[in-house]
Enzyme design. Structure first.
Site, PDB file in Angstrom:
ATOM      1  N   GLU A 335       0.824  -1.205   0.000  1.00  0.00           N
ATOM      2  CA  GLU A 335       0.000   0.000   0.000  1.00  0.00           C
ATOM      3  C   GLU A 335       0.855   1.252   0.000  1.00  0.00           C
ATOM      4  OE1 GLU A 335      -2.173   3.431   1.767  1.00  0.00           O
ATOM      5  OE2 GLU A 335      -0.400   2.400   2.542  1.00  0.00           O
ATOM      6  N   ASP A 363      -7.159   1.574   8.182  1.00  0.00           N
ATOM      7  CA  ASP A 363      -5.832   2.129   7.894  1.00  0.00           C
ATOM      8  C   ASP A 363      -5.760   3.569   8.392  1.00  0.00           C
ATOM      9  OD1 ASP A 363      -3.269   2.525   6.977  1.00  0.00           O
ATOM     10  OD2 ASP A 363      -3.852   2.830   4.886  1.00  0.00           O
TER      11      ASP A 363
END
Length: 467
Positions: A335, A363
């Site tokens: 990511e 997140d």
């Protein structure tokens, strides 16, 4: 008068009939649903399993940038943890990822004829090229945005280090909005500066507060544009440099960084799932990203999201709750500097014709839960709102439109999947984000576990009733 009375009665009856489906839905959801949700919270708040998993991930494996040996170790660890849960399926999904290496510890110095030499805290931005072993020294030009840079023109920028010094707008209560208003200078600064002949870039760290630690993060280059070294400078040093430029506009900044980009490496998304009992082909994803930047321990970003996602599965298994729809935990790789794991997952899902009902991403740190952001159609959002009475007792008041996350974003447009972002309190997140102080010790077990139970509760309701 009689006509008006009858009209009022008719309107009341019509309103009641219109509300009956929603009322029936709420009645259908309780008290059994409330009891299940309480079980999630009771178990999560008294368990140390995921907290100890986070301890192992951060302390025994540590920082785990894509392509690194630590990232490979994290993949093996994640698979082992889910293998031990007795899930219906645990597997790895191949993905090629970039491999960038930071190199030597960075050196940054202000050299002023007025104040002498001042050491500063800098970190190379992810993907940056090297300055070379000798480093570079050049005059500095400060700008707040790309418009100011363009107005300076090539004559005033060429041969200099461009210093992007736009701070967070701290009037935003939600710090993610402040981050969004500043982060473009980190991502696009090196290209914009290089087009005007700059030899390097400094970017004010993405943080709310004045700190001595620098915050790294990804930057981007463009084909056909010279790649120049790019570093983040701590917010406190950014303030100092800005003040010194006003008294000594001829000062120079010295920076030495030796990163390099190596060939891509084979890595994996780690996936575990519990099959649905009634609609196994309808999938609910819950996930976070397994990789982290190479400084600190990647605790809040995104170790907590990883263990919370696995904790959702553990809660279902341990409590013997059988979901109607399939629940899939995905530990996404890459990511931070490529998003290749999220893209790979979406590509394979599309190729297989999989049906995703919802995808929930954690997140934003392991802080106290506040709610969820829902990127879905009107009907999906309205459905989530009917569950608010079940979620509010646990502090989940913030159920708003818009949300999702970077890793689940590539799923958008595949059917009618709703993308949902878990929203913890955001006030402390950017104290730690992308820094050496994002460590296990900064995570509170109860806050993190409240988040896991919150995610499990929403997953359960979607599993029961769909969207």
């Amino acid at each position: 008068m009689l006509l008006k009375t009858r009209l009022r009665h008719w309107l009341f009856a019509a309103a009641t009939l219109a509300a009956m489906p929603a009322l029936a839905q709420q009645q259908k959801q309780s008290p059994d649903d409330a009891a299940v949700i309480k079980q999630f919270y009771d178990n999560a708040l008294t368990s140390y399993k995921s907290y100890n998993d986070l301890r192992y991930l951060t302390k025994n494996i540590g920082a785990r940038l894509s392509g690194s040996p630590q990232a490979a170790a994290a993949v093996e660890w994640g698979k082992q943890v889910m293998d031990q849960m007795g899930l219906d399926r645990v597997y790895l999904q191949e993905v090629m990822v970039p491999y960038w290496v930071r190199g030597d510890k960075e050196i940054g110095r202000i050299n002023s004829g007025v104040t002498g030499t001042i050491e500063t805290n800098i970190l190379a931005l992810g993907g940056s090229v090297s300055t070379g072993d000798q480093g570079i020294s050049a005059p500095v030009v400060e700008v707040q945005n790309f418009e100011e840079l363009e107005k300076l023109g090539k004559k005033k920028v060429q041969g200099k280090i461009v210093f992007f010094n736009r701070p967070f707008d701290n009037t935003h209560v939600h710090t993610m909005a402040a981050y969004g208003g500043a982060v473009d200078q980190r991502g696009g600064g090196p290209v914009a500066a290089a087009k005007l002949g700059a030899v390097g870039v400094l970017v004010r760290s993405m943080a709310n507060e004045l700190q001595d630690v620098a915050h790294t993060g990804g930057t981007r280059y463009q084909d056909g544009v010279t790649k120049i070294p790019a570093a983040a400078i701590s917010t406190r040093d950014a303030e100092r440099l800005s003040a010194l430029l006003k008294t000594d506009p001829n000062l120079k900044f010295y920076m030495r960084m030796t990163p390099q980009t190596l060939p891509d490496v084979l890595s994996y998304n780690v996936i575990g799932e519990i099959k649905g009992t009634e609609k196994p082909d309808e999938i609910i994803v819950v996930g976070g990203h397994l990789d982290s930047w190479d400084v600190g321990e990647g605790a809040h970003d995104d170790g907590t999201g990883i263990v919370q996602s696995m904790e959702v599965l553990r809660l279902f298994k341990e409590l013997g709750i059988k979901p109607k729809r399939t629940i899939r935990a995905v530990l996404f790789m890459n990511e931070e500097n490529g998003l290749r794991g999220g893209r790979k997952y979406a590509e394979e899902a599309k190729a297989k014709g999989e049906i995703h009902v919802a995808a929930i991403e954690s997140d934003a740190g392991g802080f106290t839960p506040r709610g969820f952001g829902i990127d879905g159609n009107d009907g999906q959002y309205a459905k989530v709102l009917t569950w608010k009475p079940l979620l509010e007792p646990y502090g989940l008041h913030d159920l708003t439109r818009g949300g999702g996350g970077a890793d689940i974003g590539p799923l958008k447009g595949q059917g009618t999947v709703a993308l949902i972002g878990f929203k913890p309190d955001s006030q402390r997140y950017f104290d730690y984000h992308h820094t050496e102080i994002d460590t296990f010790e900064t995570v509170n077990r109860r806050e993190m576990q409240l988040g896991a139970a919150s995610m499990a509760s929403l997953v359960y309701l979607i599993s029961q009733y769909g969207l």
